[in-house]
Scaffold this active site. Structure first.
Site, short mmCIF file in Angstrom:
data_model
loop_
_atom_site.label_atom_id
_atom_site.label_comp_id
_atom_site.label_asym_id
_atom_site.label_seq_id
_atom_site.Cartn_x
_atom_site.Cartn_y
_atom_site.Cartn_z
N ARG A 174 -4.50 -10.12 -0.99
CA ARG A 174 -5.84 -10.71 -1.13
C ARG A 174 -5.85 -12.14 -0.59
O ARG A 174 -6.77 -12.54 0.13
CB ARG A 174 -6.26 -10.68 -2.58
CG ARG A 174 -6.93 -9.38 -3.03
CD ARG A 174 -6.13 -8.13 -2.65
NE ARG A 174 -6.76 -6.92 -3.14
CZ ARG A 174 -6.47 -6.35 -4.31
NH1 ARG A 174 -5.57 -6.90 -5.12
NH2 ARG A 174 -7.07 -5.24 -4.66
N ASP B 236 -3.06 -3.99 1.06
CA ASP B 236 -4.27 -3.64 0.31
C ASP B 236 -5.43 -3.57 1.29
O ASP B 236 -5.25 -3.71 2.50
CB ASP B 236 -4.53 -4.66 -0.81
CG ASP B 236 -5.05 -3.98 -2.08
OD1 ASP B 236 -6.15 -3.40 -2.01
OD2 ASP B 236 -4.37 -4.01 -3.11
N HIS C 204 -6.67 1.91 -1.57
CA HIS C 204 -6.43 0.51 -1.19
C HIS C 204 -5.84 0.43 0.22
O HIS C 204 -4.88 -0.31 0.47
CB HIS C 204 -5.50 -0.17 -2.20
CG HIS C 204 -6.18 -0.49 -3.50
ND1 HIS C 204 -7.18 -1.44 -3.61
CD2 HIS C 204 -6.02 0.02 -4.75
CE1 HIS C 204 -7.60 -1.51 -4.87
NE2 HIS C 204 -6.92 -0.62 -5.58
N ASP D 111 -3.06 3.64 -7.30
CA ASP D 111 -4.13 3.29 -8.23
C ASP D 111 -5.49 3.28 -7.54
O ASP D 111 -5.59 3.12 -6.33
CB ASP D 111 -3.86 1.91 -8.84
CG ASP D 111 -3.82 0.81 -7.79
OD1 ASP D 111 -3.12 1.00 -6.77
OD2 ASP D 111 -4.48 -0.23 -7.97
N GLU D 112 -6.52 3.44 -8.34
CA GLU D 112 -7.90 3.24 -7.92
C GLU D 112 -8.22 3.93 -6.60
O GLU D 112 -8.87 3.36 -5.72
CB GLU D 112 -8.21 1.74 -7.84
CG GLU D 112 -8.06 1.04 -9.19
CD GLU D 112 -8.34 -0.45 -9.14
OE1 GLU D 112 -8.83 -0.99 -10.13
OE2 GLU D 112 -8.05 -1.07 -8.08
N TRP E 132 -2.95 -11.02 -9.50
CA TRP E 132 -3.85 -10.58 -8.43
C TRP E 132 -4.61 -11.78 -7.92
O TRP E 132 -5.20 -12.54 -8.70
CB TRP E 132 -4.80 -9.50 -8.96
CG TRP E 132 -4.06 -8.31 -9.49
CD1 TRP E 132 -3.84 -7.98 -10.80
CD2 TRP E 132 -3.39 -7.31 -8.72
NE1 TRP E 132 -3.10 -6.83 -10.89
CE2 TRP E 132 -2.81 -6.38 -9.63
CE3 TRP E 132 -3.25 -7.08 -7.35
CZ2 TRP E 132 -2.08 -5.28 -9.21
CZ3 TRP E 132 -2.53 -5.97 -6.94
CH2 TRP E 132 -1.96 -5.08 -7.86
N THR E 133 -4.65 -11.97 -6.61
CA THR E 133 -5.02 -13.28 -6.06
C THR E 133 -6.41 -13.33 -5.43
O THR E 133 -6.67 -14.18 -4.57
CB THR E 133 -3.97 -13.72 -5.03
OG1 THR E 133 -3.91 -12.75 -3.96
CG2 THR E 133 -2.61 -13.89 -5.67
N GLU E 134 -7.33 -12.45 -5.86
CA GLU E 134 -8.67 -12.53 -5.28
C GLU E 134 -9.26 -13.94 -5.38
O GLU E 134 -9.93 -14.40 -4.45
CB GLU E 134 -9.61 -11.53 -5.98
CG GLU E 134 -9.35 -10.08 -5.64
CD GLU E 134 -8.38 -9.40 -6.59
OE1 GLU E 134 -8.40 -8.17 -6.67
OE2 GLU E 134 -7.60 -10.11 -7.24
#
Length: 569
Positions: free
Chosen positions: A173, A202, A273, A342-343, A484-486
């Site tokens: 991110r 990602d 992702h 995931d997701e 998590w670096t958003e």
């Protein structure tokens, strides 16, 4: 002589001087009576390194030697002081009777003796030695050449509770340059953490060079702009963002970690992702549903619907990725390979004739089983090459391959189910140890995300949930904090979110603490007074106990705070 159990140690004293608060607290610490002479580190001090300890001796000389300005010569170069007596020495040795990561540190006026069950245990013992020297031992050059360095007379006997003590760092991110990654490995080592989970790909960027697929770094590592704040924010940073690590960068990072007895777990996300990869190689996407050639590296946050197509071409492409990955991350340093899992939104698979044909061809029940087929393929592929697959807890859906391990992030439930089924688990529930979540409910927290998770909250986190059977509890490898670096655009923002809470998590992972409600957080806070000085020496831009400094605030930038206590799920 008296001793304290490290479950809630007071500040011990030796000769009337306070012993620096150790973080994480050791299992056992015994100190001498008042008046007992400390060990004095000086120009005559030598390092005596037994066979098998040479690497630890080099690290000790590089860190403590640089901080003190002392030569710390090898004992073979001169073992006597000027008056003919034995030179003061730091003795490094191994003892197979100790557990591999255990150590014993004994200090008297003439010597510091550090013994480890392996080189790793010995290395952790040297980290305790640095802490006993004081915060100046964590600097890169001496503040006052010629000053004295005294170590109180103590005996520390210690070993970790868990074998997996880690940090997950998302560099997709927001990219962190190589030197920032190396710095974080030093910070992990200083806290006796031994796993670096390296989130490399990602939707928002691909960060590792793959020579057979050059567009992954030529195109997929850059996005044209970036959402500033939470995805609901109206703010944008129009500066193109990106970067990647060359294969030599990765080799350097892995070697640097190995010198510090840190395992690296690389993560390549499949089958979700994956928008960045699809934007560079459109044939990887579900081309019968959308025009994948129109996709770009995603500039927003959330969960992208653009997932990998379940085709043979996709499998061969990622086998090629993993072939290069395994060469860069050798088995002795990286026994686990993380595949994400995931997701993965399955709407495109539901609409895709090709995906539905594959479900029918394989005799699968639904799209969940199609994802399980994807994961099983790479589990078999990695197992045949001597590695173990690990993924986020969604890989349980549709069935989990035998031998695969689980990172339980959505709560405890996935980890409990996996452990009871005989799978190894790393407990890292979002509600407890996601370090991107805010640290306070005040209005000055920068870009506040998620639940409030204070230093005390993290200190009272328990990785082994109550009610787990004894056999299942044995499958809890340990824990890690996830970053998590958003909303973390640079190293300082990462520091602010990670510290001081990583110090609390390090103690949870290392020290056999009482039940959460019985933990002596007050004593931990007292020891943190010493530890903040170490973090200052290391240049960590942590959140001060009194709240963010003005330069750490981000007024007017939208976050996503969630009120109330997080659920236990």
């Amino acid at each position: 002589m008296t001793s304290k159990n490290a479950e809630g140690p007071d500040a011990p004293t030796s000769g009337g001087e306070a012993v620096p608060g150790l973080v994480p607290a050791p299992r056992g610490l015994t100190w001498g009576p008042p008046g007992q002479e400390p060990f004095r580190l000086g120009e005559a001090t030598v390092i005596s390194a037994a066979p098998g300890t040479e690497g630890v001796a080099r690290r000790l000389r590089a860190t403590v030697g640089a901080a003190t300005g002392l030569p710390l010569a090898d004992a073979t170069e001169g073992t006597e002081a000027a008056d003919g007596t034995a030179a003061p020495r730091v003795e490094l040795a191994l003892d197979a009777a100790l557990a591999p990561e255990a150590y014993r540190l004994a200090v008297d006026a003439g010597a510091v003796r550090i013994t480890g069950g392996s080189a790793a245990g010995l290395f952790w013992g040297t980290q305790t030695f640095r802490q006993l020297l004081g915060p100046g031992a964590f600097r890169r050059a001496p503040l006052a050449p010629g000053r004295t360095w005294d170590v109180p007379a103590v005996v520390v006997e210690d070993e970790p509770r868990f074998s997996w003590r880690g940090l997950m760092l998302d560099v997709s991110r927001h990219f962190l340059p190589k030197d920032d990654v190396l710095r974080y490995l030093d910070l992990l080592a200083a806290h006796k953490l031994n796993v670096f989970h390296f989130h490399l790909t990602d939707d928002q960027g691909w960060r590792i060079e793959i020579k057979r697929h050059p567009r992954l770094t030529e195109a997929a590592s850059w996005r044209s702009r970036t959402k500033y704040g939470h995805r609901a924010s109206e703010l944008w940073d129009e500066t193109p963002h990106g970067g990647h690590y060359t294969q030599d960068d990765i080799r350097e990072i892995v070697a640097y970690a190995a010198e510090r007895h840190i395992r690296v777990v690389p993560e390549i996300d499949i089958p979700g992702h994956a928008q960045a990869a699809i934007s560079a190689y459109p044939e990887l996407g579900n081309t019968d549903v959308i025009d994948t050639t129109a996709l770009s590296v995603w500039d927003n946050w959330g969960i992208s619907p653009n997932v990998l197509a379940p085709t043979d071409n996709t499998l061969r492409f990622y086998e090629g990725v993993f072939e290069e990955l395994l060469e860069l991350f050798p088995a002795e340093t990286s026994p686990f390979i993380h595949v994400g899992g995931d997701e993965c939104l399955k709407d495109q698979w539901k609409e895709s004739p090709a995906a539905q044909a594959r479900i029918a061809e394989l005799g699968l029940k639904d799209e969940d089983e199609l994802q399980s087929w994807f994961i099983r393929h790479f589990d078999t592929w990695l197992t045949a090459r001597g590695r173990r697959l690990i993924g986020w807890d969604e890989i349980l859906e549709g069935g989990l391959p035998e031998g695969a391990a689980v990172s339980s992030w959505r709560g405890y439930a996935g980890g409990i189910a996996a452990a009871e089924a005989g799978h190894d688990v790393v407990m890292c529930p979002e509600q407890q140890v996601y370090l991107d979540h805010r640290q306070d409910g005040g209005p000055d927290e920068p870009m506040p995300i998620g639940y409030v998770r204070t230093l005390e909250d993290v200190y009272r986190f328990e990785p082994v949930p109550p009610g787990l059977s004894e056999e299942a509890a044995g499958h809890i490898l340990g824990t890690q904090g996830n970053v998590w670096t958003e909303v973390m655009q640079n190293r300082s923002r990462v520091d602010y979110q990670v510290f001081p809470r990583l110090a609390a998590l390090a103690e949870v992972a290392w020290t056999p603490l009482p039940a959460p409600a019985d933990r002596d957080f007050g004593a931990f806070e007292e020891r943190m007074t010493d530890h903040y000085a170490r973090l200052d020496a290391l240049g960590v831009d942590y959140r001060p106990p009194g709240g963010p400094l003005p330069r750490q605030q981000r007024p007017g930038v939208l976050g996503r705070p969630i009120e109330g206590a997080p659920p236990v799920v």
